[in-house]
Design a protein around this motif. Sequence first.
Motif, short mmCIF file in Angstrom:
data_model
loop_
_atom_site.label_atom_id
_atom_site.label_comp_id
_atom_site.label_asym_id
_atom_site.label_seq_id
_atom_site.Cartn_x
_atom_site.Cartn_y
_atom_site.Cartn_z
N LYS A 8 0.81 -1.21 0.00
CA LYS A 8 0.00 0.00 0.00
C LYS A 8 0.86 1.27 0.00
CE LYS A 8 -3.43 -2.87 0.47
NZ LYS A 8 -4.01 -3.41 -0.78
N LEU A 9 2.16 1.10 0.18
CA LEU A 9 3.09 2.24 0.19
C LEU A 9 4.33 1.88 -0.61
CD1 LEU A 9 3.10 3.12 4.02
CD2 LEU A 9 1.92 4.40 2.24
N GLU A 59 -3.38 -2.82 5.15
CA GLU A 59 -3.18 -1.37 5.28
C GLU A 59 -1.78 -1.11 5.82
OE1 GLU A 59 -3.97 1.32 4.33
OE2 GLU A 59 -4.31 2.87 5.81
N GLN A 60 -1.21 0.02 5.39
CA GLN A 60 0.11 0.45 5.86
C GLN A 60 0.11 1.96 6.07
OE1 GLN A 60 2.43 -1.23 2.39
NE2 GLN A 60 3.32 -2.52 3.99
N ASN A 61 0.83 2.38 7.09
CA ASN A 61 1.04 3.80 7.32
C ASN A 61 2.47 4.03 7.77
OD1 ASN A 61 -1.61 5.32 7.08
ND2 ASN A 61 -2.22 3.63 8.42
N VAL A 62 2.99 5.20 7.48
CA VAL A 62 4.30 5.59 8.00
C VAL A 62 4.23 7.00 8.54
CG1 VAL A 62 5.71 4.15 6.47
CG2 VAL A 62 5.08 6.47 5.78
#
Lengths: 282, 282, 282, 282
Positions: free
Chosen positions: C212-213, D232-235
Amino acid sequence: MTNHWILSFACDDRPGIVHAITGAIVACGGNITESQQFSSADTDRFFMRLQVEADGPREDFERELAPVVERYGMQWQLDDVGRPLRTLVLVSKAGHCLGDMLFRQRAGQLGVDIPLVLSNHPDLGSLATFYDVPFEHLPVTDAASKAAFEARVLEVVEQHDVELVVLARYMQILSPELCARLAGRIVNIHHSFLPGFKGANPYRQAHARGVKLIGATAHFVTSDLDEGPIIEQNVVRVDHAQSPAQLMAIGQDEESRTLTRAVQWISEDRVLLDGQRTIIFR
Amino acid sequence: MTNHWILSFACDDRPGIVHAITGAIVACGGNITESQQFSSADTDRFFMRLQVEADGPREDFERELAPVVERYGMQWQLDDVGRPLRTLVLVSKAGHCLGDMLFRQRAGQLGVDIPLVLSNHPDLGSLATFYDVPFEHLPVTDAASKAAFEARVLEVVEQHDVELVVLARYMQILSPELCARLAGRIVNIHHSFLPGFKGANPYRQAHARGVKLIGATAHFVTSDLDEGPIIEQNVVRVDHAQSPAQLMAIGQDEESRTLTRAVQWISEDRVLLDGQRTIIFR
Amino acid sequence: MTNHWILSFACDDRPGIVHAITGAIVACGGNITESQQFSSADTDRFFMRLQVEADGPREDFERELAPVVERYGMQWQLDDVGRPLRTLVLVSKAGHCLGDMLFRQRAGQLGVDIPLVLSNHPDLGSLATFYDVPFEHLPVTDAASKAAFEARVLEVVEQHDVELVVLARYMQILSPELCARLAGRIVNIHHSFLPGFKGANPYRQAHARGVKLIGATAHFVTSDLDEGPIIEQNVVRVDHAQSPAQLMAIGQDEESRTLTRAVQWISEDRVLLDGQRTIIFR
Amino acid sequence: MTNHWILSFACDDRPGIVHAITGAIVACGGNITESQQFSSADTDRFFMRLQVEADGPREDFERELAPVVERYGMQWQLDDVGRPLRTLVLVSKAGHCLGDMLFRQRAGQLGVDIPLVLSNHPDLGSLATFYDVPFEHLPVTDAASKAAFEARVLEVVEQHDVELVVLARYMQILSPELCARLAGRIVNIHHSFLPGFKGANPYRQAHARGVKLIGATAHFVTSDLDEGPIIEQNVVRVDHAQSPAQLMAIGQDEESRTLTRAVQWISEDRVLLDGQRTIIFR
């Protein structure tokens, strides 16, 4: 040969629309490769954008579409995927938005065909020339020259069958008549701040107030200045150490990428109007 | 025992300030663990925030600082790292900002000590009680009750030596007198839009206009409503499919985190005032 | 004439450093316009970057600095603000990073002076030529030609007193000898994924895994491939609908802006090394 | 009474699917309020998620769907909009993910119904109790107690008809048998770095390497540890000044919000599996 079309339409929302339109696609052997829809609770309008692959000619598809379009009273558009949008660009002195558009177009990332860059100043002629795009300088100094400029705009629009007029930092206010004539076909970019600032030097005001975010808004032009339907917005974080000049440089980067993205979405038929709002099928 | 202080100050900018102040630190055997400075081209003021470790007592450090502070005419503050800020919170009915502050405080992420939550409505009493924070309800229905409420604010400020008053969605306008009395010590949160919207239901207007970004601004309160120095701003991307109610939920999340972050920075002496602007030493 | 310098240094952390260095600045009538410092708890090293304005000549400043530098055993550098960094760029076939650097340099946004673009392929010659930058093609097909290429790199570095070698998508692995010779002076860019992917076509793997990134990392080159100190990283959000080719286009945009930003910070002496880590004074 | 359903399905991609499924909706007087679809070029599978309002009973809708589902060999699911997902949560000692889920659930922002929080440590019992959610402690110290724990998981899954098992920082590796039994029904959260780090203390390694971004990944659990389909991914951006402990605090915030968001999407039937990839209909 396989054709690849974009079908976009809007109509009053009622049951059966998707079933009917996909029936027309099935009937001509088409395959849906992308599909987005939206029912507006504000206006009770239904919006849809489809990409369709089919082997047959466009006439076959249109023949199948005709009764559906008729039954639901659709405003519709059928376009070829990848066809460049015929785009007239108006500029003044600042070149950041024009430069970004021309660079992206040449790099194959922006589907526009620009028959002319028209400006009330001569400054950006060499930039257009570098990208092999015709450039024309027509000074605007009074009511008569302004009317002449706008007449030339309409002439170019007609002559080249222009679909979109982009105000890439064109610093003259368009007459209400021109806005009305080209309603929904003119896009503008302006800087945006939280809160908004009126007056001459907004970056200086933003600095004085110590804002932490500055950005840009791309919108359709209506005769109500800077108040047309919003297409795209971006912001970037700034801090107390940045001078008004640095804020302006940052803001111009946001203007460029926001305008280019808005034009790209329009060129791909991803922007539909729902009253004062845009529907963006990204 | 090692002490850990925050020294922050502002003075007119001229050569030798950093040399002089670090001389005082060296003289009492201190070690600088964090340092930030800023020279304002707008006001010709110099701002600095230092974290200093030293073994000796505070009196020794203050004795060394005294002549420097005197010579440069510094407005200064010496604080212990980690000391919670005495904070009075005013609320009305909406609990999202209060809930976030209390949760973060209990989790050890927000350095505030809250002697009282004061409200013109009873609704949030149980939330404060859950977090073992005193709550007081004082209705505001007319000029007299409003004056009584503000008198109680000043009483609490004095009684508990309150350093910061947080308007965590307190929906009454403060009197100019109260704003003046507590200048630079009241922080407010409000939603922010590009462009700004005036009037009763901004989320409905933002939806009607089709804005693509909504956010929040935390700022110091001055008698000029919503116009004080900005401390922090955040935005989040929205699209056409979101209802006014959804926009409001998203906006409230931004309000919570923006306000909490602003209070945290103030509690760590990271926010200095440069005229109408804030200097944020993050 | 007013001079504007950047002074950056590192030394073992102990009391009095800032006081001593600012003493030297005061002694030559200098004024600090920007200052950042950092004490590393990992290595007990102290790092500082100062911008200093002064009327006197550089020799005066260096004379004042000498005893301080001596006393604290500082590794230091004194540079003129705005002096372009002499930069050798190595490329192969992909032009997105080179194009961005040259565009930014011409636009005055990137302070580099590029005596040569050296490539193992001829493809990007016309791009360099358009920006009036010398281009040289030296094929690398075996051990001998690789050694010749690296010898040419060292020759150019010596001849033009090159301060930084940028691998702008140069697809050959540098020999450990070259890495050692130019330690801390070579910067590389590569794509980055969460999680990482090894092997031939990472964008295809990232697509297959549904990441997803996707992003990019700019880092100093050591003989430990892709493992040198990280300078800058960026990511962008992607989704299931994007093809491997689209992921690659997005990733390349991130590579360009990440590499350009890293080079810009280096050119402004904002990047210091603390063992395997970088200190970035933005 | 109006019903509001979510219909999601996957089948081999071929012409006529949308026309057929919307035909079933029209036949029972249904109205489409949300629709998303995706054709996977990787697997030639077609995925669709529809929200449908209709006045008639569910049986009528299912009767209309039956022949379509049969003809296209659809894997399908029909759910009520807003029905909470029956969710078993497994935890160990760290409470940040559990706390966020329970807070969001009570605030009405997360549609889950949690019959039990099961843990191999007693620490989080009071947190669950505060939110009125049953908590059970079952130590895992050897192979036998691990087998007993997993047997209890399956028992709870059966007894409460559990639809999703969430590993909210549950620090035991699940047996391949359990992973297989609950394939596609277990979601896990783990920290993510660029580049990835193996071994005991990744935040310490990330600090040592000077990474500029840290984040989190939520994914389905397969017997291939940490390698299941990503949801899902977040940074978030970090810098050199942050200690390993601060990096961990930041990373935990990302873990909480990433896991909660993944669970929310699953609860709204927005996550479909396409081989090793997820399709997310946000």
